[in-house]
Design a protein around this motif. Sequence first.
Motif: not given
Ligand code: IPT
Length: 976
Positions: A97, A233, A262, A308, A314, A375
């Motif tokens: 990113y 995405n 994702d 993703e 997190f 993370y």
């Molecule tokens: C996804 C996001 O695209 C990314 O930027 C980040 O926020 C991630 O989640 C969580 O760490 S959003 C997805 C969980 C709906």
Amino acid sequence: MRFDGWGRRLRTILAALATATLLGTSAAATAGAAPPAPRPLHPPRTVGFDQYSMIIGGQRTFIWSGEMHAYRLPSPTLWRDVLEKMKATGLNAVSFYFDWGYHSPAPGVYDFTGVRDMDRLLTIADQVGLYVIARPGPYINAETDGGGFPAWLTTQAGKARSDAPDYLAATDQWQSAIDAIIARHQVTNGTGSVILYQIENELAATGTSQRNYLQHLYDKAHADGIGVPIFHNDKGRNGIWVPANSGVEGTVPGPTDLYAFDGYPGGTCHTDGSVGAPSAAPDWGIQGAGGAKGGATASPNTPGFAAEFGGGWFDYWGSVGTYPCTAQRQGSGYERVFYGTNIANRLTVQNFYMTFGGTSWGWLPAPVVYTSYDYGAAIDEARQLRPKAAALKSLGYFVQSVAPLTKVDKGPDVLPSSTAVKVEHTVNPDTDTHFYFAVHNPSSATTDDSFTFPISTADGSYTLPLRLNGQDAKTLVADYDLEGQHLVYSTSEIETHLPGVALLHGRDGESGETVLRYASKPAVQVLSGSATSSYDPATGDLKLSYTHHGLIRVRINALTLLIADEGTANTFWRVDSEAGPVLVRGPELVRTAHAAGPLLALTGDTTAPADLEVWGPRQSLLVTWNGVLVPARPTTSRSLTAWRQLPGPAPVPLPDLSRATWRYAPESPESQPGFADVSWRTADLTTTNSTTKPPAGQVVLTADDYGFHHGDVWYRGHFAGSAPPSVSFDFGGGGAGLIQAWLDGKYLGQYVLPTNLASPPTRGTATFVVPPGMPDGDHVLSVMVRNDSHNEDGGVNDAHKEGRGLIGVTGLSTAVTWKIQGGDSSADRVRGPLNNGGLYGERTGWYLPGFDDRGWTTRPVPDTDAPAGTSWYRTTFDLRVPRGEDASLGLTIGGDSSSTQPRGHYRVLIFVNGWNMGQYIADVGPQHTFVLPTGVLDPHGPNTLALAVTSDGGPVNALERVQLANLATARGGVGT
Ligand code: IPT
């Protein structure tokens, strides 16, 4: 003649090694001032794709990618460290990113210098040999301040993530700036390794305005010279913004070349320390049910692409600290089950978010997260490989070694002998190689099951015995050309193979069999470990039977077959050299291999004395390790093995900060009635574009409207008459935000926004009672609000425009004149827009290493007492990290998270050599240890630590113990 050529090459290699070390030294000391290394040049390569996989330069490529954010590691030298570790961990791509707000302190101002040098980042990624998936937003989410929007965008009238003209004008600025850098690193130009470009991130609103906006971004990228495929995405496997020609009912077509989505299906560890029931892995590809939300049909012409996929999760303010739990829960078993399910579903582009999370330093963390963005990822915040990196590596080596995996169709159903398991079957239509993915049924089950399943390939029909014990899954390969030998099948998994060597692996103690086919009986020699073999002249099958344990070495004709248990397999590294691939066993990490004539120069890390065994190109006779010749002898396994172990690191002496001299000064002079605020801006605006308007009749107080975007902001309200009995403030403070207030210099108290709720508030009301007996006359109400960042805009509802600082004040009956003062995001050009807020000590340079604090008094740390408001503690310390070692250091405040001691009502901003490396909040938590990267720290010289302590006043609410911590030491590293 030949010798001359060799001598020249040797000199080149030694010179290269020497230069590498020197570059590292200067870069470390100055956090980004080193000259950029030359950009590698390649022939331009096309980037194509079909429904099976990406095709780069005409070659099908399985993209095994990890996410890392350069903005979460303010040390360009260490970008190389992390990227080399990612490459060594079996990844062939990295997804970045780019955070718009990180580069733009004000409209029209863009900064790509020092730690913000994205050109340098992309050059390093290419040098390391990683393809790049570029994700410049404009909106990124990412638990970053404003979801990556620059703070100045909060004052725009037009709706963000729409086709509002002022918003599009802003995104044009950003794209022009970042695209210029990305475009010159595209694979298609031969000047870099960028293969894919993402527009927007989870734009789940699909109205006309969003469609126009997305089209605008797409066209702008093209106009800026982006020629690689463009994708969006999707927030989940929903079929939103698929390429226009997809034609699948229920999908939303958009301006994209590829469809990507994702998913975080692994389940999380909860903030109270509890863990939910395990989840099953979804079939988001060819094994799925089909339609827009599943199956391969949402986008039938493009490869399965997880932009993703959960590589951890997190953690939140007020949590107990979930990163270790997440790392374990989403550990090796999770990776095998979930990433393996993706492989069986033909997701041939997979990016793991995060692979290295890093640090949300300064004012980067979005309201939901605290400083550490570890993370629970494969590479921890201190840059160390976690145990889970091992399965990521073996899967990564596998998908890159076994080429037929890049083109598979769903094969005929396979029925195992037990209903407790299932076996997904895929077949390459060109090579007829078969893949069997065995997993529990459901895949969340963790029982111990032994079973058999039938396979039928061009080689014949067989029954394979297999065991799945606990959270586990296996992908077996049949009918496959293994370095010129024919593999009929193996119940061991393939880790990797290179000319003359194949490495298979299985769980320790589990039995395995490998069948290879030969026209005549081959010469078989078991070199070490135990295995039996039998040859059937009728079929030509040579069957090896064994139990996985340690390392079994078998020589079959020209092939050395290595069969390892899991722990042993983890000690192998595959690296590429000019003369071909190299397999290395022993060290903690192998980074690079360079071959020239008989010399093979390896670099890597040891954390303890380690073996070194090398299967290299045939001509490699001499091996160096980090520039030092390693005496080695050839083995019967056709490897070279070092006579002696490689040395581990020497201990790192660390200064004891409790013995240091700490200089001390209170600040918050703004709280005092006599403080001169004449030069401050008068809050006189009557309109705001924030979503939080002032109450009728009041002026706008929200800080962003006055250009104060990050950290602390001060208000001084002047009024006359009698003192009110109480006063209430509606304020915006982000996550765990804080407000403190004084009337005429008398402290009224503080209020902290609650945390650790399902969705913690970022705005609240604080009411302070004014002590009785304050005289009538002129009054000054002094208020400090800590802005723990702007909301993200995931819901496309301008949530980032929620006001920060004061929004409204109630309880004052007379007219008030408000003065406002905060941080200047453009002031610190080295450390960037998110380093500073508006504390007095920040505005006057107390956080900087060069500040002269000799006139300050001294105080002990830990301290016993603190005044209400903010006070500063400064000290210096010398580091003497042994040369050639990479010590990952941190700063620990207070005890560990499990400590039950009462927590003081105070918080600390940690400035290391001027860099704001995080916020400790004693009574919110959970973080006590803050990672300090080399580059911010000088490992070979003096360092300055400045702590801004903001307290509710009194004992207990005072600075606890402060200590340096050595989080890991490696001998090796990238040269510091
Ligand atoms: C996804 C996001 O695209 C990314 O930027 C980040 O926020 C991630 O989640 C969580 O760490 S959003 C997805 C969980 C709906």
